[in-house]
Write an enzyme that holds these catalytic residues in place. Structure first.
Site, mmCIF file in Angstrom:
data_model
loop_
_atom_site.group_PDB
_atom_site.id
_atom_site.type_symbol
_atom_site.label_atom_id
_atom_site.label_comp_id
_atom_site.label_asym_id
_atom_site.label_seq_id
_atom_site.Cartn_x
_atom_site.Cartn_y
_atom_site.Cartn_z
ATOM 1 N NE ARG A 180 -2.727 1.075 3.557
ATOM 2 C CZ ARG A 180 -3.766 1.332 4.531
ATOM 3 N NH1 ARG A 180 -5.002 1.181 4.154
ATOM 4 N NH2 ARG A 180 -3.213 1.234 5.849
ATOM 5 C CG ASP A 468 -4.213 3.042 11.280
ATOM 6 O OD1 ASP A 468 -5.265 3.760 11.792
ATOM 7 O OD2 ASP A 468 -4.378 2.172 10.518
#
Length: 552
Positions: A180, A468
């Site tokens: 990603r 996150d």
């Protein structure tokens, strides 16, 4: 920082006043960095920027315009100009590439050597190698993450911790890697692009992450029976998807591999994208394997777009915004239906609960909550799901095994029973209050996460939840919205700047301070993104420019 390496993109221009586009590395060179930042790789990055940097800026301008429209009362809806795409029942997407046929459990995590080895040994079907929200974008993390992936793909990755513990890949079958890159909005200030007119700007984080990984590893991955696969984050429109698809096509041609070799899984994690799922699949149909329900960023996107639209769009405590509330339920049901209609995989999101090996009761609760979450996803028709910790893989696998059995997926399960209307996708009615604990929790989690992010950590266990950048965004954006919408807690306390400032001081007094910690900087960032008059689109933008660039 001083210029160190340059790549040039060949040009056919004959205009004497125009220069050759270049990529210049202005970050320091560490050990083995020259193996990633080769002249040939920099030439490729220069080509990517030459062809696509302008369109990237156009798409970012589109985002700002759309956010302004929603903020001023124009609710999103399914597009009239693309109705013919949705109504055409014939087209299908490319589907899975080799190694992506069974994705029932995917583990996510950053790309440092230790986490890379743990992921490859985890037993998951897929590893989301995350250079985005689970990685703090320090120059060290960006380039050394590429080195970890380079070595892992060639089965030569080893790591010894400072304490002397050795890490090796021992699994007979390692997960398929899906990398990603950063989203379109992020830049890489340690690399500069100079265009044909001599204008110099920071490189695109997306193109840097994608380009370096693809250039060095595409043919090697193919030779090993898999391929160059990517998770694409933060997309807000089918036009952005088309931009990525054109990047893929050019890149395949550049290195000489067949069209359609790249496979992408697009995260549907923004509100505008939820109204264009079929169009996104269509624009990327030669390269797309599926869509993912990026739940945390999706909640953040809902708050961001509707932050000023009144009380009916104000959400309660973060912990109460579950996958069963109206707008989240509608979005995930629509995602499964849309994917299976077009032969694409639907991948579920990540429950934030994680086990604690030192606390059996916390672990027991985490297993129960994750099992319930994955049981719902498998029952709804998802083909796979995410976990953030290796101990959760058996829990998630059991729920998907119960539904899939020996089948690799359930793409053949068409959800004709689902009928989602536009208003359901923005139905934020939950009917629960904001608690004082919820406000405090948002302040505490955001500051503690940002502090770790400033020290180079992108995925952090806080209070037995995996945090996150996306979950930190929810925390700070809720605080901003509660203040600006004049909300009060369930005990009648007004949520004001002064009240939150007191909570900031409380958190700073409670955390364990160490020499060199970044809590003061973290608190300052939180004030900027949660207490300011304006609402920054992403907390990481200003923090990166102010704190991470010069640190490298």
């Amino acid at each position: 920082m001083t210029p160190t390496m340059t790549g040039t993109a060949p040009t056919t221009s004959t205009i004497a006043t125009q220069s050759i586009p270049t990529i210049t590395v202005v970050g320091r060179l560490g050990e083995r960095y020259d193996e990633v930042l080769t002249p040939a790789a920099l030439d490729f990055l220069a080509q990517l920027h030459h062809r696509f940097a302008g369109r990237r800026h156009d798409r970012l301008a589109d985002r700002m315009r759309r956010r302004f429209e929603i903020g001023n009362g124009q609710d999103p809806t399914f597009r009239h100009d693309t109705a013919h795409i949705r109504e055409d029942t014939e087209w299908r997407v490319a589907g899975p590439g080799p190694g992506l046929e069974d994705r029932r459990v995917e583990i996510t995590g950053p790309t440092d050597p230790k986490m890379t080895i743990n992921a490859l040994n985890s037993g998951a079907k897929v590893w989301l190698a995350d250079q985005e929200d689970a990685t703090s974008p320090t120059w060290k993390n960006v380039i050394e993450g590429q080195l970890s992936l380079f070595d892992a793909i060639r089965e030569q990755l080893q790591f010894t911790s400072p304490e002397g513990k050795e890490y090796r890949v021992t699994a007979e079958r390692t997960p398929t890697i899906v990398m990603r890159p950063r989203g379109w909005h992020l830049v890489e200030k340690h690399m500069e692009f100079t265009d044909r007119n001599g204008r110099t700007m920071a490189a695109s984080g997306s193109l840097v992450d994608f380009g370096l990984y693809f250039f060095h590893n595409a043919t090697e991955l193919i030779a090993r029976g898999r391929g160059p696969y990517f998770y694409i984050p933060k997309i807000e429109s089918s036009e952005e998807a088309k931009l990525w698809d054109d990047v893929f096509t050019f890149s395949e041609q550049y290195v000489g591999i067949p069209h359609g070799t790249i496979r992408a899984t697009v995260l549907i994690e923004t509100l505008p994208a939820a109204f264009e799922m079929e169009e996104i699949l269509f624009e990327m149909r030669d390269h797309i394997a599926g869509l993912n329900a990026g739940r945390w960023d999706y909640i953040f996107s809902m708050i961001k777009n509707y932050r000023g639209r009144g009380a009916r769009f104000v959400l309660p405590d973060r912990s109460q915004v579950t996958m069963t509330v109206p707008f989240m339920r509608a979005y995930t049901e629509l995602l499964v239906q849309t994917c299976h209609k077009r032969g694409a995989f639907a991948i579920g999101g990540m429950s934030a609960f994680i086990p604690n090996r030192r606390d059996p009761e916390v672990t027991k609760q985490a297993f129960e909550k994750v099992a319930a979450d994955k049981k719902r996803e498998a029952g709804d028709g998802f083909d796979g799901t995410w976990v953030a910790h290796p101990d959760l893989i058996p829990v998630a696998r059991a729920e998907f095994d119960a539904v899939l059995g020996d089948k690799p997926n359930q793409v053949d399960r068409v959800r004709d029973d689902v009928q989602v209307r536009p208003e359901q996708l923005i139905d934020c009615h939950i009917g629960l209050p904001i608690s004082t604990a919820g406000v405090y929790g948002n302040v505490s989690v955001a500051i503690r996460y940002i502090e770790a992010w400033l020290r180079g950590l992108g995925a952090v266990a806080i209070d037995n939840l995996m945090e996150d950048a996306a979950t930190a965004e929810i925390s700070r954006s809720q605080v901003w919205q509660w203040i600006h919408q004049d909300r009060v807690t369930e005990d009648g306390t007004p949520i004001t700047r002064e009240y939150v400032e007191g909570l900031i001081e409380q958190v700073l007094g409670e955390v364990e301070r160490r020499d060199g910690d970044r809590f003061d900087d973290a608190a300052e960032i939180f004030r900027d993104v949660a207490l300011g008059t304006e609402f920054p689109a992403f907390l990481t933008l200003g923090a990166y420019a102010k704190y991470l660039v010069d640190a490298d």
